[in-house]
Design a protein around this motif. Sequence first.
Motif, short mmCIF file in Angstrom:
data_model
loop_
_atom_site.label_atom_id
_atom_site.label_comp_id
_atom_site.label_asym_id
_atom_site.label_seq_id
_atom_site.Cartn_x
_atom_site.Cartn_y
_atom_site.Cartn_z
N ILE A 1 -2.68 0.50 0.14
CA ILE A 1 -2.66 -0.65 1.05
C ILE A 1 -1.46 -1.50 0.65
CG2 ILE A 1 -3.92 -2.64 1.94
CD1 ILE A 1 -5.37 -0.08 2.54
N VAL A 2 -0.51 -1.69 1.57
CA VAL A 2 0.76 -2.33 1.25
C VAL A 2 0.99 -3.52 2.16
CG1 VAL A 2 3.25 -1.97 1.04
CG2 VAL A 2 1.69 -0.08 0.57
N GLY A 3 1.52 -4.60 1.59
CA GLY A 3 1.88 -5.77 2.38
C GLY A 3 2.35 -6.91 1.49
N GLY A 20 -3.42 -10.44 3.36
CA GLY A 20 -4.84 -10.10 3.46
C GLY A 20 -5.26 -8.93 2.60
N LYS A 21 -4.38 -8.44 1.72
CA LYS A 21 -4.69 -7.25 0.92
C LYS A 21 -5.89 -7.49 0.00
CE LYS A 21 -0.79 -6.85 -1.25
NZ LYS A 21 -0.24 -8.18 -0.88
N SER A 22 -5.86 -8.57 -0.76
CA SER A 22 -6.95 -8.85 -1.69
C SER A 22 -8.25 -9.15 -0.96
CB SER A 22 -6.59 -10.02 -2.61
OG SER A 22 -5.52 -9.67 -3.47
N MET A 23 -8.14 -9.76 0.20
CA MET A 23 -9.35 -10.05 0.98
C MET A 23 -9.96 -8.75 1.50
SD MET A 23 -11.16 -12.62 1.47
CE MET A 23 -9.92 -13.78 0.90
N PHE A 24 -9.14 -7.77 1.82
CA PHE A 24 -9.65 -6.46 2.23
C PHE A 24 -10.41 -5.82 1.07
CE2 PHE A 24 -9.11 -1.81 2.62
CZ PHE A 24 -9.67 -1.60 3.87
N ALA A 25 -9.87 -5.94 -0.14
CA ALA A 25 -10.54 -5.40 -1.33
C ALA A 25 -11.88 -6.10 -1.55
CB ALA A 25 -9.64 -5.55 -2.56
N ASP A 26 -11.88 -7.42 -1.46
CA ASP A 26 -13.13 -8.17 -1.65
C ASP A 26 -14.17 -7.78 -0.60
OD1 ASP A 26 -12.02 -9.48 -3.80
OD2 ASP A 26 -11.54 -11.30 -2.70
N ALA A 27 -13.71 -7.58 0.62
CA ALA A 27 -14.64 -7.24 1.70
C ALA A 27 -15.30 -5.89 1.44
CB ALA A 27 -13.92 -7.24 3.04
N LEU A 28 -14.57 -4.93 0.88
CA LEU A 28 -15.14 -3.61 0.61
C LEU A 28 -16.35 -3.69 -0.31
CD1 LEU A 28 -11.98 -1.35 0.10
CD2 LEU A 28 -13.52 -1.39 2.06
N LEU A 54 -12.59 11.01 -7.98
CA LEU A 54 -12.55 9.65 -7.47
C LEU A 54 -11.89 9.55 -6.11
CD1 LEU A 54 -11.39 7.61 -10.61
CD2 LEU A 54 -13.55 7.31 -9.41
N THR A 55 -12.28 8.52 -5.37
CA THR A 55 -11.52 8.02 -4.24
C THR A 55 -10.91 6.70 -4.70
OG1 THR A 55 -13.02 9.01 -2.62
CG2 THR A 55 -11.64 7.17 -1.87
N ILE A 56 -9.60 6.51 -4.49
CA ILE A 56 -8.92 5.32 -4.98
C ILE A 56 -8.29 4.57 -3.82
CG2 ILE A 56 -7.04 4.44 -6.44
CD1 ILE A 56 -7.48 6.77 -8.32
N VAL A 57 -8.55 3.27 -3.76
CA VAL A 57 -7.86 2.36 -2.85
C VAL A 57 -6.91 1.53 -3.70
CG1 VAL A 57 -8.08 0.51 -1.16
CG2 VAL A 57 -9.83 2.29 -1.29
N PHE A 58 -5.61 1.78 -3.57
CA PHE A 58 -4.60 1.16 -4.42
C PHE A 58 -3.84 0.12 -3.61
CE2 PHE A 58 -0.83 0.54 -6.87
CZ PHE A 58 -1.14 0.89 -8.18
N ILE A 59 -3.97 -1.15 -4.00
CA ILE A 59 -3.39 -2.27 -3.25
C ILE A 59 -2.16 -2.77 -3.97
CG2 ILE A 59 -3.81 -4.64 -2.51
CD1 ILE A 59 -6.77 -3.82 -2.17
N THR A 60 -1.04 -2.91 -3.24
CA THR A 60 0.20 -3.34 -3.86
C THR A 60 1.11 -3.98 -2.82
OG1 THR A 60 2.13 -2.59 -5.14
CG2 THR A 60 1.26 -1.07 -3.50
N PHE A 108 -2.85 -9.98 8.30
CA PHE A 108 -4.30 -9.80 8.23
C PHE A 108 -4.83 -8.66 9.09
CE2 PHE A 108 -2.93 -14.28 8.32
CZ PHE A 108 -2.90 -14.48 6.94
N ASP A 109 -3.93 -7.74 9.52
CA ASP A 109 -4.38 -6.54 10.23
C ASP A 109 -3.38 -5.42 9.93
OD1 ASP A 109 -5.84 -4.85 11.77
OD2 ASP A 109 -5.43 -5.84 13.69
N PHE A 110 -3.82 -4.19 10.10
CA PHE A 110 -2.95 -3.04 9.85
C PHE A 110 -2.00 -2.83 11.02
CE2 PHE A 110 -6.73 -2.08 7.23
CZ PHE A 110 -6.10 -1.99 6.00
N VAL A 111 -0.74 -2.53 10.67
CA VAL A 111 0.26 -2.31 11.72
C VAL A 111 0.81 -0.89 11.70
CG1 VAL A 111 0.93 -4.74 11.82
CG2 VAL A 111 2.15 -3.19 10.27
N GLU A 112 0.62 -0.17 10.59
CA GLU A 112 1.06 1.22 10.53
C GLU A 112 0.21 1.96 9.50
OE1 GLU A 112 5.16 3.90 10.48
OE2 GLU A 112 5.27 1.74 10.10
N VAL A 113 -0.27 3.15 9.87
CA VAL A 113 -1.14 3.95 9.01
C VAL A 113 -0.73 5.41 9.15
CG1 VAL A 113 -3.51 4.61 8.47
CG2 VAL A 113 -3.06 2.34 9.42
N GLY A 114 -0.66 6.09 8.01
CA GLY A 114 -0.34 7.50 8.10
C GLY A 114 -0.14 8.16 6.75
N VAL A 115 0.21 9.42 6.79
CA VAL A 115 0.50 10.17 5.57
C VAL A 115 1.65 9.48 4.84
CG1 VAL A 115 1.31 12.38 4.66
CG2 VAL A 115 -0.31 12.32 6.58
#
Length: 726
Positions: A52-54, A59-67, A221-227, A246-253
């Motif tokens: 997760i990049v931004g 909103g990166k840390s808030m996404f982590a807290d929400a999980l 493991l499944t890892i969600v890495f925020i940076t 506060f929203d995703f604008v691009e997602v992919g490999v």
Amino acid sequence: MATRERTRTETRLDDVIMSVDDVTVRFDMDRGESRVLDSVSMDIRRNEILGIVGESGSGKSMFADALLDAVVDPGQVNGSITYYDDNGTPVDVLNLDQESLRRFRWERVSMVFQGAMNSFNPTMDIRGHFEETLAAHEYDVGSGMEHARELLEALYLDPDRVLDSYPHELSGGMSQRALIALSLVLEPDVLVMDEPTAALDLLMQRSILSLLETVKDQYDLTIVFITHDLPLVTGLADRLAVLYAFDFVEVGVAEDIFENPSHPYTRSLLKAVPTLDTPLEEITPIEGASPDPVALPSGCTYHPRCSLADDQCEVEEPQFHEVTADENHRTACFHWEDAADEIPLSKATGPTAPTEIDGEQSSEPILSLSDVEVHFEQQVGLLESLFNDPSPVRAVDGVSLDIYENDVVALVGESGCGKTTLGKTIVAAQRPTSGEITYDGQEIWAAKDGDGPVEIPYDEIRKSLQIIHQDPGSSLNPNRTVMANLEVPLKQWHSEMDYSDREKRILAMLEHVGMSPPQDYAHRYPHQLSGGEQQRVALIRALSMNPGVIFADEAVSALDVSLRVEMMDLMLELQEVFDTSYLFTSHNLSNARYLSASVDGRIAVMYLGKIVEIGPGESVISNPKHPYTKILKWSTEDIDTDGDVTESPLREIDIPDPIDPPSGCSFHTRCPDAREACTTDDPLLSHDDHTDHHAACFREYPEDHPYWESEPIEDEAAGVEREPNN
């Protein structure tokens, strides 16, 4: 705001371990509703690493807290977050009772926070943290501690030493790895890592990243890495999700996004990141600022900063468009097909021929160090001090260095190598144990002590040597406005100025550094400024003394990657105005290259109190001579996009204890090229009159030196000898 379509596409339900559906996090504030997640949807796939990049505040840390349903009060979370266990049974995370949620957070989804020191209880040793966690979740403590030891060993830590240590007794890298082990001790399925390496230097970051893939496979493991650093995680992550406003604008490999970014923001983010290969003139900051969560722009939230924006972008929110036919790369932009032409990225595949830059440095140094040492006595208990003399910490161990007018010297090295101590010594904030420091021909401490004739008073020298701290927020008085903070040095050193004169100068400086309208910023308090704005205020305060030398201590490391170039450009612009010089410390060779090479300055590489390599910025980057510099370059280079994080070339991950440094060459315990001669003899900086580029390594010595005939050092960890690298 309209809900953006889901990012699940063709993902099968049995491949999904967590599903986030239309999640919004809002806080009610006096000035309105603050949306810090805005109708976010995302599927997290089983056994993947999702990056997760931004930028900060996206909103990166808030996404982590929400999980983990860990958003603090009075935050309100709406939407749906579902966790699927091994049998595919759905768990509604946002509707768990307190006891179920407590168990879920450690046993199913665990989290690693940014600052390890803030996550540990300072009064409890590391063993106590593991035992307390196991007992609280009714795990067998004995078998759990055996698992803890396995985890610590997998992270290249000595279990006995770490478990018996208190948090403050561990280095930053050791603390962070211990925290990772603690988060895995209950064998969760998902590990959420919120900027887990941001507080570490790049060499430790890359070392930890190279361990994560091994840990992921070993423990399923499944890892969600925020940076905030997109290139850092590209080779680690399977997929990338770029977050803006506060929203995703691009997602992919990950590989596809890195090689073919399609959203204007993603491309601009990559273009703003200093690299070792990109021509300096092609590295440009992102125009404008991130939006206020209380007043999000209508339509596409990026349109105020986007050169492709048109009327449609201002009123209509873009949905996801398929960049690739297999739907593994999607972007939320109306004009994604034009982004590559509008925002071209450098295609440099290796070091380019440096642009010829003529610096404006003086012929004679303004500040000189000769064989400077700074030693500190180790703090020991009363009983121990009665029987043993404490060993000194050799923070700076014989450094000689010249700094010229209008110069930039970028001092690079890991945390704990002595950069900050040397910088404070240079600006007379730390008295050296031995050696000599002269400013404009005057020995500084002789002026301080009145020893002999004093041509430049110490107060004048001290005013000419200024410092910018790493954390500008902590260096500004939080109870004073920006105006009041900036008035202090003017009152002290320019008593002839009245309030009106001071106000005019401060407002003019605020305007000059882009803080407009200056009257607005002048009456704000530090906490009302962004990190970049705080750093601008700190820079103004240092420059208000019209200094000869400024020690900029990691002055951009606390900023977003996208803001660092902007800040360094400002420093260089102000250098032309004030004719000042910078000693700039950094653990990042890319930042060091950008600032030094832009003015034909130098890079000096420091290791355990000594300068081991120094030379022109581009020369050190394109042709590093010392093995330590080569490893720093490895840690700074973009990670390969083939999905593999290369193994660290270091023989040992952790830097030796400066209280008991290795004999001979201090780097030999970690050096892949070390031989037996390195264990007894200490190489000196080479002094070739035909070059300005010098290194302290036997590999730069003639072929008749004993190094070339001695045997490679046996690698104790592997039990084998490394092949000599000729």
